[in-house]
Design a protein around this motif. Structure first.
Motif, PDB file in Angstrom:
ATOM      1  N   UNK A  28       0.812  -1.224   0.000  1.00 15.88           N
ATOM      2  CA  UNK A  28       0.000   0.000   0.000  1.00 15.88           C
ATOM      3  C   UNK A  28       0.846   1.274   0.000  1.00 15.88           C
ATOM      4  N   UNK A  29       1.661   1.524  -1.005  1.00  9.75           N
ATOM      5  CA  UNK A  29       2.499   2.730  -0.993  1.00  9.75           C
ATOM      6  C   UNK A  29       1.700   4.026  -0.961  1.00  9.75           C
ATOM      7  N   UNK A  30       0.526   4.045  -1.576  1.00  9.13           N
ATOM      8  CA  UNK A  30      -0.255   5.284  -1.603  1.00  9.13           C
ATOM      9  C   UNK A  30      -0.951   5.560  -0.275  1.00  9.13           C
ATOM     10  N   UNK A  31      -1.502   4.510   0.337  1.00 10.17           N
ATOM     11  CA  UNK A  31      -2.079   4.706   1.674  1.00 10.17           C
ATOM     12  C   UNK A  31      -0.974   5.025   2.669  1.00 10.17           C
ATOM     13  N   UNK A  32       0.199   4.416   2.504  1.00 11.25           N
ATOM     14  CA  UNK A  32       1.338   4.711   3.374  1.00 11.25           C
ATOM     15  C   UNK A  32       1.680   6.200   3.323  1.00 11.25           C
ATOM     16  N   UNK A  37       1.553  11.551   6.131  1.00  9.73           N
ATOM     17  CA  UNK A  37       1.210  12.979   6.132  1.00  9.73           C
ATOM     18  C   UNK A  37      -0.021  13.283   6.978  1.00  9.73           C
ATOM     19  N   UNK A  38      -0.675  12.227   7.473  1.00 11.00           N
ATOM     20  CA  UNK A  38      -1.881  12.420   8.270  1.00 11.00           C
ATOM     21  C   UNK A  38      -1.774  11.687   9.592  1.00 11.00           C
ATOM     22  N   UNK A  39      -2.928  11.229  10.091  1.00 11.30           N
ATOM     23  CA  UNK A  39      -2.970  10.494  11.345  1.00 11.30           C
ATOM     24  C   UNK A  39      -3.260   9.025  11.058  1.00 11.30           C
ATOM     25  N   UNK A  40      -2.411   8.164  11.599  1.00 15.17           N
ATOM     26  CA  UNK A  40      -2.630   6.723  11.464  1.00 15.17           C
ATOM     27  C   UNK A  40      -2.962   6.163  12.841  1.00 15.17           C
ATOM     28  N   UNK A 294      -6.785   5.577   8.561  1.00 14.08           N
ATOM     29  CA  UNK A 294      -5.924   6.718   8.237  1.00 14.08           C
ATOM     30  C   UNK A 294      -6.822   7.915   7.986  1.00 14.08           C
ATOM     31  N   UNK A 295      -6.513   9.035   8.633  1.00 12.23           N
ATOM     32  CA  UNK A 295      -7.280  10.269   8.465  1.00 12.23           C
ATOM     33  C   UNK A 295      -6.319  11.354   7.991  1.00 12.23           C
ATOM     34  N   UNK A 296      -6.636  11.933   6.852  1.00  8.88           N
ATOM     35  CA  UNK A 296      -5.760  12.934   6.235  1.00  8.88           C
ATOM     36  C   UNK A 296      -6.537  14.230   6.014  1.00  8.88           C
ATOM     37  N   UNK A 297      -5.952  15.332   6.444  1.00 11.11           N
ATOM     38  CA  UNK A 297      -6.547  16.657   6.250  1.00 11.11           C
ATOM     39  C   UNK A 297      -5.433  17.592   5.804  1.00 11.11           C
ATOM     40  N   UNK A 300      -4.601  20.844   7.718  1.00  8.50           N
ATOM     41  CA  UNK A 300      -4.000  20.776   9.060  1.00  8.50           C
ATOM     42  C   UNK A 300      -2.641  20.108   8.931  1.00  8.50           C
ATOM     43  N   UNK A 301      -1.604  20.848   9.173  1.00 12.39           N
ATOM     44  CA  UNK A 301      -0.244  20.310   9.020  1.00 12.39           C
ATOM     45  C   UNK A 301       0.127  19.520  10.275  1.00 12.39           C
ATOM     46  N   UNK A 302      -0.509  18.384  10.403  1.00 10.86           N
ATOM     47  CA  UNK A 302      -0.305  17.550  11.574  1.00 10.86           C
ATOM     48  C   UNK A 302      -0.292  16.094  11.153  1.00 10.86           C
ATOM     49  N   UNK A 303       0.687  15.373  11.643  1.00  8.75           N
ATOM     50  CA  UNK A 303       0.754  13.948  11.341  1.00  8.75           C
ATOM     51  C   UNK A 303       1.216  13.205  12.584  1.00  8.75           C
ATOM     52  N   UNK A 304       0.986  11.904  12.602  1.00 10.37           N
ATOM     53  CA  UNK A 304       1.416  11.128  13.753  1.00 10.37           C
ATOM     54  C   UNK A 304       0.752   9.774  13.801  1.00 10.37           C
ATOM     55  N   UNK A 305       1.082   9.021  14.824  1.00  9.43           N
ATOM     56  CA  UNK A 305       0.521   7.692  15.041  1.00  9.43           C
ATOM     57  C   UNK A 305      -0.155   7.678  16.403  1.00  9.43           C
ATOM     58  N   UNK A 306      -1.434   7.324  16.434  1.00 11.57           N
ATOM     59  CA  UNK A 306      -2.197   7.216  17.679  1.00 11.57           C
ATOM     60  C   UNK A 306      -2.241   5.746  18.075  1.00 11.57           C
TER      61      UNK A 306
END
Length: 466
Positions: A28-32, A37-40, A294-297, A300-306
């Motif tokens: 999944x390179x595109x979802x990766x 760039x978003x929240x995983x 995966x949630x991408x916005x 909002x310049x925020x990314x990370x792993x929950x």
């Protein structure tokens, strides 16, 4: 300007199939890239192990035993307001492009969508019809790439058509895409078979994919079969990811990503030989409940792993809050929580709930004549599950309760219910403080099948009818 929302649901995809969730194969390179760039969400769970019940929870924010759309009652009662109904009432243009019969007008999950595309040929645009005709001719070519399925190319083509007509600065849109590309039977296109499967087409498709025949005991399978099954499964996922990547590039090219909340998830996972099972349903192990999220916005310049546990019904308040729906207009009887309130830097031992109502075994009886009476005893049951990060309890209506120490037994192989009865009883008490009993049968799957020729066709293609 209110947020445009696009939700993409892959059918039957377990979290560990994605490369961003630890799969060593580049599925999944595109979802990766979206995840980077978003929240995983590392520990996301569906609220059931099959589509209707799970998407019912996603669309209402409620546990399955509260909204009651399940095996025993295959229609979402109108007392449950859906996310599309609420957004539509607030001026959103709403659309669903879906090829799954359990997310359709026959289950009530189409409510609130101004535009609902059930992927019927007669409803396609001219360009989509051309794609389908070209696919059909390619399959008939004796020198071609052989039999495969591809609903995704047309599905994203229809999504583009709707977005071009409806996404604008003057209005807000909610688009739901549900793809059965990743649902068995797994028949990926040749290019992706070659990338993930090192066997001939005949060898690949000789491997059993029929859940009923394997679980019913008439078609034995071994580790080699499961390895082939997984390679086909991963090839289907890789093909879907490829199509999704092209769709996202198209959105960027058309300046549609700047004000979009994009959610990519799955309705449930899949057994690929674990627990003596293939397919989904029948159980509530992590193999069928742990899903990618995966949630991408882009705004909002925020990314990370929950790493805190979350569940699909959390998306209901998350999306409504992102859309600016006033808090007092969000139903107060929901069970989900806004994901925006869960910080990726903090850890909370948050509870997740999954449920499975009494499942009809008619398809097993049709496919496996003379099936053992033990099968009905073992699998015709209701299940309720409560999961903390370290322990998990599964209540069963036939008394075969299960309790797992996830720290020492993450694959759920050693049931410690008898040896840890006191602790298990505490979990059972907590579980039934949160869930309801199922009401019982109002509309069976057999009745649903009789209502529409197209529904019957889709169910047969997905293996739900003999």
């Amino acid at each position: 300007m209110r947020k445009n929302i696009i939700m993409i649901v892959m059918d039957s995809i377990r979290a560990d199939a994605l490369s961003c969730y630890g799969n060593k194969r580049n599925t999944t390179p595109n979802i990766d890239e979206l995840a980077a760039r978003g929240m995983r969400y590392e520990n996301a769970f569906s609220n059931s192990s099959w589509t209707l019940a799970s998407i019912g929870s996603l669309f209402t924010g409620k546990y399955v035993s509260k909204h009651q759309a399940c095996d025993e009652n295959q229609f979402l009662n109108e007392k449950n307001r859906t996310i599309a109904e609420i957004l539509s009432s607030k001026g959103y243009k709403t659309a669903a492009i879906c090829d799954n019969a359990f997310v359709s007008f026959h289950t009530g999950l189409d409510r609130g969508f101004d535009y609902y595309n059930f992927m019927r040929f007669k409803d396609f645009s001219l360009s989509s019809k051309a794609i389908k005709i070209a696919q059909a001719l390619k399959k008939r070519n004796p020198f071609g790439s052989g039999f495969y399925k591809d609903s995704t190319t047309v599905q994203f083509n229809e999504a583009k058509r709707w977005l071009k007509k409806n996404m604008s600065q003057e209005s807000s849109s909610f688009l739901y895409i549900h793809s059965d590309q990743t649902h068995y039977p797994y028949m990926p296109p040749l290019k992706f078979r070659k990338l993930f499967c090192d066997r001939s087409r005949d060898q690949l498709f000789a491997v059993n994919q029929d859940r009923e025949k394997y679980v019913g005991g008439i078609t034995p399978m071994g580790e080699e079969d499961f390895a082939v099954l997984r390679s086909l499964y991963e090839a289907e996922l890789a093909f879907f990811d490829h199509c999704l990547g092209n769709f996202i590039k198209w959105m960027h090219k058309n300046n549609m990503m700047d004000n979009v909340l994009l959610v990519v998830t799955a309705d449930h996972g899949e057994n690929l030989g674990e627990h003596g099972l293939i397919g989904h349903g029948l159980c509530l192990y992590d193999t069928v409940t742990k899903v990618p999220l995966v949630v991408f916005d882009n705004s909002i310049k925020k990314s990370g792993v929950v790493r805190t546990q979350v569940q699909l019904n959390d998306l209901f308040p998350t999306i409504l809050n992102a859309a600016g729906i006033p808090h007092e207009e969000i139903p107060d009887d929901i069970d989900g929580s806004d994901l925006a309130g869960i910080n990726e830097m903090e850890y909370h031992d948050r509870v997740v709930i999954a449920e499975h109502s009494m499942q009809s075994i008619k398809i097993f009886q049709d496919k496996v004549p003379g099936i053992s009476p033990d099968f009905e005893k073992n699998f015709r049951r209701r299940l309720h599950m409560i999961r903390f990060q370290d322990h998990k309890f599964i209540w069963s209506s036939n008394g075969s309760h299960e309790f797992y120490d996830l720290n020492n037994d993450p694959q759920e192989l050693i049931n410690i219910y008898d040896s840890e009865r006191d602790k298990a009883d505490q979990y059972e008490k907590m579980l039934f403080e949160k869930v309801n009993e199922f009401d019982g049968a109002e509309q069976s799957r057999d009745e649903l099948q009789d209502t529409d020729e197209e529904i019957t066709k889709r169910l047969r293609e997905l293996g739900y009818m003999a």
